[in-house]
Motif scaffolding. Structure first.
Motif, short mmCIF file in Angstrom:
data_model
loop_
_atom_site.label_atom_id
_atom_site.label_comp_id
_atom_site.label_asym_id
_atom_site.label_seq_id
_atom_site.Cartn_x
_atom_site.Cartn_y
_atom_site.Cartn_z
N GLU A 1 6.63 35.89 70.48
CA GLU A 1 6.47 35.68 69.04
C GLU A 1 5.84 34.33 68.73
O GLU A 1 4.94 34.24 67.89
N HIS B 1 14.05 44.02 65.48
CA HIS B 1 13.35 43.78 64.21
C HIS B 1 14.10 44.45 63.05
O HIS B 1 14.24 43.87 61.97
N SER C 1 2.19 34.57 69.42
CA SER C 1 1.50 35.29 68.33
C SER C 1 1.34 34.40 67.10
O SER C 1 0.31 34.43 66.43
N LEU D 1 0.43 37.85 62.27
CA LEU D 1 1.72 37.64 61.63
C LEU D 1 1.49 37.02 60.25
O LEU D 1 0.60 36.20 60.06
N ILE E 1 10.93 37.62 59.67
CA ILE E 1 10.79 37.16 61.06
C ILE E 1 12.13 36.64 61.54
O ILE E 1 12.95 36.19 60.73
N GLU F 1 10.95 37.79 74.23
CA GLU F 1 10.49 38.19 72.89
C GLU F 1 10.18 36.96 72.04
O GLU F 1 9.19 36.91 71.31
N SER F 2 11.05 35.98 72.15
CA SER F 2 10.88 34.74 71.38
C SER F 2 9.59 34.02 71.79
O SER F 2 8.84 33.52 70.95
N TYR G 1 9.58 43.81 59.10
CA TYR G 1 9.24 42.69 59.96
C TYR G 1 7.76 42.39 59.83
O TYR G 1 6.96 43.27 59.53
N HIS H 1 6.73 48.56 69.07
CA HIS H 1 7.14 47.25 69.59
C HIS H 1 8.37 47.40 70.49
O HIS H 1 9.33 48.10 70.13
#
Length: 424
Positions: free
Chosen positions: A32, A299, A35, A233, A261, A28-29, A210, A293
């Motif tokens: 992110e 989140h 993104s 984002l 975030i 996930e990190s 989020y 998601h």
């Protein structure tokens, strides 16, 4: 088209998976940070990762892994203009990596600040960005010479700019002081507006959630606005507020806020606290969640943690599990304070307005009053300032029986009650 491609900088991402992190959390990190790179206008060429107890104090990834990356890049002809690190770097780590790779090295915090610098439109937003950038850079000035000299243009150079960053600490401290004074003035100005709204008894609702959950989409749908809305984002940075009418006339002030975030640096939250000020003084929060998601529960947790740290956890929350149209789960059930919705659905706008109306009703007190037949203007005012439940006209008495919900200190209900008591 080719020219546009040339303008986009190419990046490689370095990331450490700590032993305390499970695979899903780490994945996930990585997703992110990728993104964030896309939002900042970077093309990500490749990710380089390593499992470690903690990051290397000198080179973030282990020295052997860094040497391996340099060899791989040369052998496979991987060109890149910037190294993005999925953590906040120390001055020493930043300096060593810049020397090894001979390109710009940007950590996660700098990347977020860069996006903030691109997105800020208002004077306040721009000042907040510059404050956060200066506060981030002040303790890192010594030893930053090498990486600063390689900054050049593009990513990581928006805001204060290279020349300002190379000036002495006194100059930056002085600039931080000036910005804080200017922001304090803006804050006072906003407080005066808020006080006026309180005097006018405006009910305040703020959208939180989020980043990229769909807050701006809902702000636009509910208020019929055209604020910036994109699948990026931090698409929203500058606070916006607009009146929204629910329950056949009840006026609510709806505010949009900057997206939250994971692992948001403390000084970044502090620097952007004023963009959350509208939310801080809200009567009700609408928490928008991207239900499609895979880590939507994480989140939700992040938002709850940040609300707690901002002393906002006591504000009542209505949750919108958004992007229902992208979820295949057939067993989605609404509850009183939770709705499964999609901002793309016209019918869901009515659903959200009704849910908000029902939710606000629980924050108000019931009242009943009787009004003469010529009270059209007063009834219209009651519809705007209170939540009307029923208005029934009795032909025998030629009076309106009105039932509704209002604040404790509602001036219009107070005036009607006083007038009725003085006539009795």
């Amino acid at each position: 088209m080719n020219e546009t491609k040339k303008q986009r900088e190419r990046a490689i991402i370095l990331a450490v998976q700590l032993k305390s992190q499970d695979d899903f959390e780490f994945s996930e990190s990585l997703s992110e940070i990728t993104s964030l790179c896309e939002t900042a206008g970077l093309d990500v060429e490749v990710h380089y990762t390593q499992n470690r107890e903690r990051s290397d104090s000198a080179t973030y990834l282990g020295k052997g892994r860094i040497e391996e990356i340099v060899e791989l890049s040369e052998r496979e002809d991987i060109d890149f203009d910037v190294v993005i690190v999925n953590d906040e770097l120390t001055t020493s780590q930043s300096k060593h990596l810049a020397e090894i790779f001979d390109v710009k090295v940007i950590d996660r915090t700098q990347l977020i600040l860069d996006i903030f610098a691109q997105r800020a439109r208002s004077r306040e937003g721009q000042l907040q960005v510059e404050l956060a950038q200066n506060e981030y850079l002040l303790p890192r000035l010594s030893g930053h010479g090498v990486s600063l000299s390689r900054l050049g243009g593009g990513i990581g150079t928006r805001g204060p700019g290279e020349t300002k960053l190379e000036t002495n600490r006194r100059h930056i401290r002085s600039r931080i002081h000036d910005i804080k004074i200017q922001l304090e003035e803006i804050k006072k100005h906003r407080a005066r507006y808020r006080e006026n709204r309180r005097k006018n008894e405006v009910f305040q609702v703020a959208l939180v959630g989020y980043t990229n959950a769909g807050k701006s989409s809902w702000f636009n749908q509910l208020t019929d606005s055209k604020t910036f809305e994109e699948n990026l984002l931090f698409a929203t940075l500058d606070p916006k507020s607009k009146m929204l009418s629910i329950n056949d006339g009840f006026q609510v002030l709806l505010s949009d806020t900057v997206g939250f975030i994971q692992h948001l640096p403390t000084h970044l939250v502090e620097a952007f606290s004023s963009t959350l000020e509208e939310a801080k003084y809200a009567d009700v929060l609408i928490h928008v969640v991207d239900r499609s998601h895979p880590n939507y529960k994480g989140h939700i947790e992040t938002v709850h943690t940040l609300l707690k740290s901002l002393e906002m956890s006591d504000i009542p929350v209505l949750t919108l599990l958004n992007k229902r149209d992208l979820v295949s789960d057939a067993h989605l059930e609404d509850t009183f304070d939770t709705r499964y919705v999609s901002s793309r659905s016209e019918s869901d706008v009515a659903v959200v307005k009704e849910a908000l109306s029902d939710f606000i009703r629980t924050q108000l007190n019931p009242y009943e009053t009787s009004l003469p037949a010529d009270s059209g203007k007063i009834i219209s005012q009651l519809k705007q300032e209170t939540l009307i439940e029923t208005v029934e006209f009795d032909e025998e008495t030629e009076r309106y029986a009105v039932k509704g919900y209002a604040r404790d200190n509602s001036s219009i209900v107070g005036r009607i009650t006083e007038k009725r008591e003085s006539n009795e």
